[in-house]
Design an enzyme around this catalytic site. Sequence first.
Site, PDB file in Angstrom:
ATOM      1  CG  ASP A  36      -1.745  12.133  11.736  1.00 15.73           C
ATOM      2  OD1 ASP A  36      -2.904  12.629  12.232  1.00 15.73           O
ATOM      3  OD2 ASP A  36      -1.155  11.029  12.517  1.00 15.73           O
ATOM      4  CB  ALA A  79      -0.939  19.327   7.513  1.00 15.28           C
ATOM      5  CE  LYS A  80      -7.383  14.254   7.763  1.00 17.55           C
ATOM      6  NZ  LYS A  80      -5.909  13.670   8.261  1.00 17.55           N
ATOM      7  CG  ASN A 116     -10.910   7.946  14.653  1.00 15.85           C
ATOM      8  OD1 ASN A 116     -11.478   9.043  14.836  1.00 15.85           O
ATOM      9  ND2 ASN A 116     -10.802   6.922  14.086  1.00 15.85           N
ATOM     10  N   GLY A 127      -7.157  13.973  14.926  1.00 20.83           N
ATOM     11  CA  GLY A 127      -6.380  14.937  15.754  1.00 20.83           C
ATOM     12  C   GLY A 127      -5.932  15.736  14.765  1.00 20.83           C
ATOM     13  CG  HIS A 128      -8.220  17.252  12.184  1.00 23.40           C
ATOM     14  ND1 HIS A 128      -9.324  17.213  11.373  1.00 23.40           N
ATOM     15  CD2 HIS A 128      -7.767  16.189  12.042  1.00 23.40           C
ATOM     16  CE1 HIS A 128      -9.507  15.938  10.698  1.00 23.40           C
ATOM     17  NE2 HIS A 128      -8.527  15.281  11.219  1.00 23.40           N
ATOM     18  CB  THR A 129      -2.597  20.655  14.507  1.00 24.55           C
ATOM     19  OG1 THR A 129      -2.446  19.014  15.045  1.00 24.55           O
ATOM     20  CG2 THR A 129      -1.768  21.443  15.504  1.00 24.55           C
ATOM     21  CD  GLN A 167     -10.379   8.584  11.012  1.00 23.77           C
ATOM     22  OE1 GLN A 167     -11.222   8.489  10.487  1.00 23.77           O
ATOM     23  NE2 GLN A 167      -9.816   9.158  12.096  1.00 23.77           N
ATOM     24  CB  THR A 197      -2.877  14.954  16.970  1.00 27.79           C
ATOM     25  OG1 THR A 197      -1.916  15.311  15.877  1.00 27.79           O
ATOM     26  CG2 THR A 197      -3.399  16.068  17.826  1.00 27.79           C
ATOM     27  CB  THR A 215      -2.039   7.694  20.970  1.00 31.13           C
ATOM     28  OG1 THR A 215      -1.328   7.599  19.521  1.00 31.13           O
ATOM     29  CG2 THR A 215      -3.676   7.271  20.389  1.00 31.13           C
ATOM     30  NE  ARG A 219       1.490  11.709  13.592  1.00 32.04           N
ATOM     31  CZ  ARG A 219       1.063  13.143  13.613  1.00 32.04           C
ATOM     32  NH1 ARG A 219       2.043  14.105  13.131  1.00 32.04           N
ATOM     33  NH2 ARG A 219       0.047  13.530  14.341  1.00 32.04           N
ATOM     34  CG  ASP A 261       8.334  23.197   7.152  1.00 40.45           C
ATOM     35  OD1 ASP A 261       7.575  22.702   6.751  1.00 40.45           O
ATOM     36  OD2 ASP A 261       8.483  22.954   8.280  1.00 40.45           O
TER      37      ASP A 261
HETATM   38  P1  GDP Z   1      -4.396  16.204  10.271  1.00 38.08           P
HETATM   39  O1  GDP Z   1      -4.998  15.207  11.110  1.00 38.08           O
HETATM   40  O2  GDP Z   1      -4.368  15.949   8.950  1.00 38.08           O
HETATM   41  O3  GDP Z   1      -5.242  17.570  10.452  1.00 38.08           O
HETATM   42  O4  GDP Z   1      -2.770  16.518  10.738  1.00 38.08           O
HETATM   43  P2  GDP Z   1      -2.280  16.652  12.402  1.00 38.08           P
HETATM   44  O5  GDP Z   1      -2.678  18.059  12.898  1.00 38.08           O
HETATM   45  O6  GDP Z   1      -2.523  15.280  12.973  1.00 38.08           O
HETATM   46  O7  GDP Z   1      -0.863  16.716  12.068  1.00 38.08           O
HETATM   47  C1  GDP Z   1      -0.158  17.778  11.195  1.00 38.08           C
HETATM   48  C2  GDP Z   1       1.175  18.411  11.873  1.00 38.08           C
HETATM   49  O8  GDP Z   1       1.834  19.064  11.336  1.00 38.08           O
HETATM   50  C3  GDP Z   1       0.412  19.434  13.075  1.00 38.08           C
HETATM   51  O9  GDP Z   1       1.236  19.333  14.291  1.00 38.08           O
HETATM   52  C4  GDP Z   1       0.645  20.645  12.256  1.00 38.08           C
HETATM   53  O10 GDP Z   1       0.631  21.739  13.128  1.00 38.08           O
HETATM   54  C5  GDP Z   1       1.813  20.497  11.587  1.00 38.08           C
HETATM   55  N1  GDP Z   1       2.029  21.144  10.243  1.00 38.08           N
HETATM   56  C6  GDP Z   1       0.913  21.450   9.439  1.00 38.08           C
HETATM   57  N2  GDP Z   1       1.622  22.133   8.263  1.00 38.08           N
HETATM   58  C7  GDP Z   1       2.876  22.117   8.590  1.00 38.08           C
HETATM   59  C8  GDP Z   1       4.052  22.502   7.606  1.00 38.08           C
HETATM   60  O11 GDP Z   1       3.910  22.888   6.528  1.00 38.08           O
HETATM   61  N3  GDP Z   1       5.294  22.258   8.268  1.00 38.08           N
HETATM   62  C9  GDP Z   1       5.600  21.745   9.492  1.00 38.08           C
HETATM   63  N4  GDP Z   1       6.868  21.876   9.872  1.00 38.08           N
HETATM   64  N5  GDP Z   1       4.386  21.389  10.217  1.00 38.08           N
HETATM   65  C10 GDP Z   1       3.269  21.437   9.692  1.00 38.08           C
HETATM   66  P1  IMO Z   2      -6.350  12.236  11.421  1.00 34.77           P
HETATM   67  O1  IMO Z   2      -7.790  12.831  11.260  1.00 34.77           O
HETATM   68  C1  IMO Z   2      -3.461   8.942  11.878  1.00 34.77           C
HETATM   69  C2  IMO Z   2      -5.011   4.998  12.670  1.00 34.77           C
HETATM   70  C3  IMO Z   2      -4.655   4.253  14.124  1.00 34.77           C
HETATM   71  C4  IMO Z   2      -4.726   2.901  13.487  1.00 34.77           C
HETATM   72  C5  IMO Z   2      -5.910   2.678  12.658  1.00 34.77           C
HETATM   73  C6  IMO Z   2      -7.221   2.210  13.363  1.00 34.77           C
HETATM   74  O2  IMO Z   2      -6.020  12.889  12.608  1.00 34.77           O
HETATM   75  O3  IMO Z   2      -5.682  11.898  10.136  1.00 34.77           O
HETATM   76  P2  IMO Z   2      -8.903   3.321  14.845  1.00 34.77           P
HETATM   77  O4  IMO Z   2      -8.865   4.005  16.494  1.00 34.77           O
HETATM   78  O5  IMO Z   2      -9.528   4.274  13.911  1.00 34.77           O
HETATM   79  O6  IMO Z   2      -9.774   2.178  15.023  1.00 34.77           O
HETATM   80  O7  IMO Z   2      -7.673   3.083  14.414  1.00 34.77           O
HETATM   81  O8  IMO Z   2      -6.195   4.117  12.112  1.00 34.77           O
HETATM   82  N1  IMO Z   2      -5.809   6.127  12.818  1.00 34.77           N
HETATM   83  C7  IMO Z   2      -5.088   7.399  12.448  1.00 34.77           C
HETATM   84  N2  IMO Z   2      -3.767   7.732  12.034  1.00 34.77           N
HETATM   85  N3  IMO Z   2      -4.491   9.955  11.599  1.00 34.77           N
HETATM   86  C8  IMO Z   2      -5.637   9.882  12.222  1.00 34.77           C
HETATM   87  O9  IMO Z   2      -6.575  10.627  11.911  1.00 34.77           O
HETATM   88  C9  IMO Z   2      -6.184   8.483  12.469  1.00 34.77           C
HETATM   89  N4  IMO Z   2      -7.257   7.814  12.953  1.00 34.77           N
HETATM   90  C10 IMO Z   2      -6.953   6.525  13.138  1.00 34.77           C
HETATM   91  O10 IMO Z   2      -3.421   4.812  14.295  1.00 34.77           O
HETATM   92  O11 IMO Z   2      -3.640   2.617  12.905  1.00 34.77           O
HETATM   93 MG    MG Z   3      -4.445  14.069  12.662  1.00 25.70          MG
END
Ligand code: GDP
Ligand code: IMO
Ligand code: MG
Length: 432
Positions: free
Chosen positions: A13, A15-16, A38, A40-42, A229, A304, A306, A310, A338
Amino acid sequence: MPSTCVVGLQWGDEAKGKIVDLLSDTHDFVVRYNGGANAGHTIVWGDKTFKLSLLPTGVLKSTVQSVIGNGLVVYPPRFLEEVDQLLAAGVTVGSNLLLSDHAHVIFPYHMEEERLAETGGTGTIGTTGRGIGPCYQDKVGRRNGIRVGELLRPDHLRERLRQVVPYKNRFLAAIAQDSPHTPKPFDPEALADEYLAYAERIRPFVTDTTRVLHNGLAQGKKILFEAAQGSLLDVDHGTYPYVTSSSSLPSGIWSGSGVPARSLDRIIGVVKAYTTRVGRGPCPTELHDETGERIRKIGREFGTVTGRPRRVGWFDAVAVRYTAALAGVDAITIMLLDVLSGLPELQLCTGYRLDGQVVDYFPSDAYLLERCEPIYETLPGWSEDITTCRTLADLPAAARRYVDRIGELVGKPVAVVSVGPDRAQSILVKPD
Ligand code: GDP
Ligand code: IMO
Ligand code: MG
């Protein structure tokens, strides 16, 4: 413009998705090589927000070829649901999306196994409940694994399920003895009917993606690899056993896509300006106070996939130095800066105290890491809203100093600083 990997350097998470989206303009392919739904990319484009779980972020652009590589584990209803959601949102999804015939298939018995294991006596991991671990177990165990290509051969699939399902039913009944839940037995014929219906819709997407990527490379096409991940969740190098079941580091690219590592020119490591973790396992800088609550609230730190809150902590430079070295990153991007605005002081973890000794390395053994106490360096905070900053010079001096110090501690150049979720809210330090 070279082939690139975008990888998270913390516990996911980071913010990939936002960085992959920014880079996808200059690549021909976007390839997922590990994990499954598993992730969740936003991605935020103005008033539009997309959340992708199994599909590569490139799918939002019809000019990019998106690939779900052989290293993924795929739950067909989820795949179809994501495709349908995008179509409903007006996104073109068709021949721009390919699914490897070698990817493994998640069945409901995998999710049932995970539910029983997570509530049983052997200790929980805090997984996402998507059947990821049990499906990878079947893949590596070979006897019960079923691949996407097998879904397309009806008689074969039916026969395989007749072999596998009775075994799974006996296995689930046995492990249920440790769990408060009673497993429901699965019927191989009903499962075959259900999955053959999915197969008809999935068929147009399925192909030998390794060959497609090899052809692309031969034509000089640029590939962007989207890790799921974070590196600290990597099954080998992360905080085992509190990890996921795949190789989230760039080391997973070769096995998870068929593209050799030497084709990769550039690796970008993504970090948050602080730390988050979902599920169980050690997190030395975790905050259990009002500051942690504030960061969770402002950063909207809820999963994102479940929706779980966090866990939040200060930036851990020891952990990120370790993962930057493991991943072999060329540069880092610092995200969600920010969110820290308005905090009077910020802490950066520069070392640990482990059983009274100061250590400057990351013990990836979870049992050792649990005993580590962070050693902090304190930096001044800033009060200004930085969400409209577009160059480093726009940042308040304290924010600039914080960014520079992270780069110094990690030992890598900072390529992007992100100051908001929107694609436009990005400071491109190195414009390419
Ligand atoms: P990923 O799994 O690595 O793609 O990241 P996620 O999407 O699970 O979580 C990143 C969260 O941070 C998402 O809700 C994004 O929209 C948000 N986000 C990304 N960059 C920024 C930032 O610079 N500032 C803020 N406030 N939110 C951000
Ligand atoms: P993104 O790509 C954050 C965590 C789960 C748990 C552990 C094992 O959005 O960054 P699993 O269901 O993979 O067997 O769970 O890994 N986990 C993540 N945490 N971001 C993720 O993906 C995750 N994918 C799995 O919360 O601790
Ligand atoms: Mg994510």
